[in-house]
Design a protein around this motif. Structure first.
Motif, PDB file in Angstrom:
ATOM      1  N   VAL A   1     -10.167   6.061  18.588  1.00  0.00           N
ATOM      2  CA  VAL A   1     -10.063   5.447  17.272  1.00  0.00           C
ATOM      3  C   VAL A   1      -8.669   5.696  16.723  1.00  0.00           C
ATOM      4  N   ASP A   2      -7.988   4.633  16.344  1.00  0.00           N
ATOM      5  CA  ASP A   2      -6.702   4.721  15.666  1.00  0.00           C
ATOM      6  C   ASP A   2      -6.898   4.249  14.234  1.00  0.00           C
ATOM      7  N   VAL A   3      -6.263   4.923  13.302  1.00  0.00           N
ATOM      8  CA  VAL A   3      -6.437   4.629  11.881  1.00  0.00           C
ATOM      9  C   VAL A   3      -5.098   4.225  11.288  1.00  0.00           C
ATOM     10  N   ILE A   4      -5.066   3.070  10.645  1.00  0.00           N
ATOM     11  CA  ILE A   4      -3.856   2.578   9.991  1.00  0.00           C
ATOM     12  C   ILE A   4      -4.197   2.257   8.540  1.00  0.00           C
ATOM     13  N   ASP A   5      -3.497   2.870   7.626  1.00  0.00           N
ATOM     14  CA  ASP A   5      -3.702   2.598   6.212  1.00  0.00           C
ATOM     15  C   ASP A   5      -2.846   1.412   5.771  1.00  0.00           C
ATOM     16  N   LEU A   6      -3.485   0.450   5.113  1.00  0.00           N
ATOM     17  CA  LEU A   6      -2.810  -0.692   4.495  1.00  0.00           C
ATOM     18  C   LEU A   6      -3.365  -0.792   3.073  1.00  0.00           C
ATOM     19  N   PRO A   7      -2.834   0.010   2.160  1.00  0.00           N
ATOM     20  CA  PRO A   7      -3.418   0.094   0.815  1.00  0.00           C
ATOM     21  C   PRO A   7      -3.338  -1.229   0.059  1.00  0.00           C
ATOM     22  N   THR A   8      -4.476  -1.826  -0.162  1.00  0.00           N
ATOM     23  CA  THR A   8      -4.589  -3.079  -0.905  1.00  0.00           C
ATOM     24  C   THR A   8      -6.073  -3.302  -1.139  1.00  0.00           C
ATOM     25  N   GLY A   9      -6.461  -4.504  -1.518  1.00  0.00           N
ATOM     26  CA  GLY A   9      -7.869  -4.790  -1.726  1.00  0.00           C
ATOM     27  C   GLY A   9      -8.601  -5.113  -0.430  1.00  0.00           C
ATOM     28  N   HIS A  10      -9.825  -5.572  -0.570  1.00  0.00           N
ATOM     29  CA  HIS A  10     -10.699  -5.799   0.581  1.00  0.00           C
ATOM     30  C   HIS A  10     -10.345  -7.059   1.370  1.00  0.00           C
ATOM     31  N   TRP A  11      -9.480  -7.896   0.812  1.00  0.00           N
ATOM     32  CA  TRP A  11      -9.108  -9.150   1.482  1.00  0.00           C
ATOM     33  C   TRP A  11      -7.602  -9.162   1.755  1.00  0.00           C
ATOM     34  N   PRO A  12      -7.132  -8.306   2.680  1.00  0.00           N
ATOM     35  CA  PRO A  12      -5.688  -8.199   2.930  1.00  0.00           C
ATOM     36  C   PRO A  12      -5.082  -9.451   3.549  1.00  0.00           C
ATOM     37  N   MET A  13      -5.896 -10.337   4.102  1.00  0.00           N
ATOM     38  CA  MET A  13      -5.351 -11.577   4.653  1.00  0.00           C
ATOM     39  C   MET A  13      -4.761 -12.465   3.565  1.00  0.00           C
ATOM     40  N   TRP A  14      -5.128 -12.175   2.301  1.00  0.00           N
ATOM     41  CA  TRP A  14      -4.549 -12.905   1.174  1.00  0.00           C
ATOM     42  C   TRP A  14      -3.593 -12.052   0.352  1.00  0.00           C
ATOM     43  N   SER A  15      -3.879 -10.774   0.235  1.00  0.00           N
ATOM     44  CA  SER A  15      -3.038  -9.919  -0.605  1.00  0.00           C
ATOM     45  C   SER A  15      -1.778  -9.441   0.120  1.00  0.00           C
ATOM     46  N   THR A  16      -1.891  -9.173   1.422  1.00  0.00           N
ATOM     47  CA  THR A  16      -0.730  -8.712   2.207  1.00  0.00           C
ATOM     48  C   THR A  16      -0.745  -9.354   3.598  1.00  0.00           C
ATOM     49  N   PRO A  17      -0.677 -10.681   3.674  1.00  0.00           N
ATOM     50  CA  PRO A  17      -0.853 -11.347   4.970  1.00  0.00           C
ATOM     51  C   PRO A  17       0.213 -10.989   5.997  1.00  0.00           C
ATOM     52  N   ARG A  18       1.460 -10.843   5.567  1.00  0.00           N
ATOM     53  CA  ARG A  18       2.513 -10.513   6.529  1.00  0.00           C
ATOM     54  C   ARG A  18       2.282  -9.131   7.132  1.00  0.00           C
TER      55      ARG A  18
END
Length: 253
Positions: A215-232
């Motif tokens: 298991v690898d863990v990567i934090d991308l702090p944003t909301g539950h729909w990152p494909m819209w909030s942080t797509p890049r």
């Protein structure tokens, strides 16, 4: 070797209420999005399907399996699956039935389900579908952080009610080979540290994580729909995870 030959097949599976369209902004930022990259709409989430409310988990599993076949995934050339949120039910079953076809699974603010679990097991038989709740209600269940007003408007306009059979049926898993599939958790609305603490404590939402072999863990702090909030940023993570060797550990970031 060019990027098309070097990159493995990549399948993007959206969560509840969403179709392939939910990945459009991510696809725009994937440098090698080509014939070996595919976003799909699961059965039951196509608004033009007159029978969509009767679609089942089995239908969704078959659709994912067919999508993998269309990408040419095989035991010699396994695919990477990126699965968001409620896609965890059918994708967990696919990992159980066809672990040899998956090189890595990237869970986007989600994680594998344990056998016997269901999203809404107590849903009354009279209920045929679960529509997208009002946003003030939805925000109590999952963070909407980072989604602009126009994004919320698109979400509301394009969302399709989730078929009741899909959320009512339990996930049945029998093949422990699924536990060996390399796994990446992209943690957005809940931090990676919190997720791993929940896994270690046996919390039903993440209990299966504690059983995984890698298991690898990567934090991308944003909301539950990152494909819209942080797509890049999400696209960069998915591409990097898809292209690295299966036995290479990723540093949390």
């Amino acid at each position: 070797m060019n990027d098309q030959l070097a990159s493995p097949p990549l399948l993007l599976v959206p969560g509840h209420w969403l179709g392939a369209w939910a990945w459009d902004e991510v696809l725009a930022h994937l440098p090698s999005a080509d014939a070996r990259t595919l976003a799909i709409t699961l059965p039951g989430l196509d608004g033009d399907d007159a029978e969509r409310a009767t679609r089942t988990l089995a239908d969704q599993v078959d659709a994912i399996r067919n999508a993998l076949a269309s990408l040419g995934a095989s035991s010699d050339d396994p695919a990477v699956i990126a699965a968001h949120s409620g896609a965890n039910a059918p994708v967990s079953i696919v990992l159980d039935r066809h672990p040899e076809l998956v090189r890595r699974v990237v869970w986007v603010d989600s994680g594998p389900m344990a056998s016997g679990m269901a999203f809404a097991p107590g849903l009354p038989a009279a209920v045929s579908e679960l529509p997208l709740p009002p946003f003030d209600e939805l925000a109590q269940q999952a963070s909407l952080e980072g989604i602009e007003p126009e994004g919320l408007a698109r979400f509301r306009a394009r969302a399709v009610a989730e078929p009741a059979p899909v959320v009512r049926e339990p996930v049945i898993l029998t093949n422990d080979a699924r536990l060996a599939v390399p796994t990446t958790l992209v943690c957005c609305s809940i931090s990676g540290e919190q997720v791993m603490q929940m896994a270690e404590s046996g919390h039903p939402m993440f209990a299966e994580v504690a059983r995984l072999q890698q298991v690898d863990v990567i934090d991308l702090p944003t909301g539950h729909w990152p494909m819209w909030s942080t797509p890049r940023a999400l696209a960069e993570i998915i591409r990097a995870e898809a292209d690295r060797p299966a036995d290479e550990r990723a540093a949390s970031r």
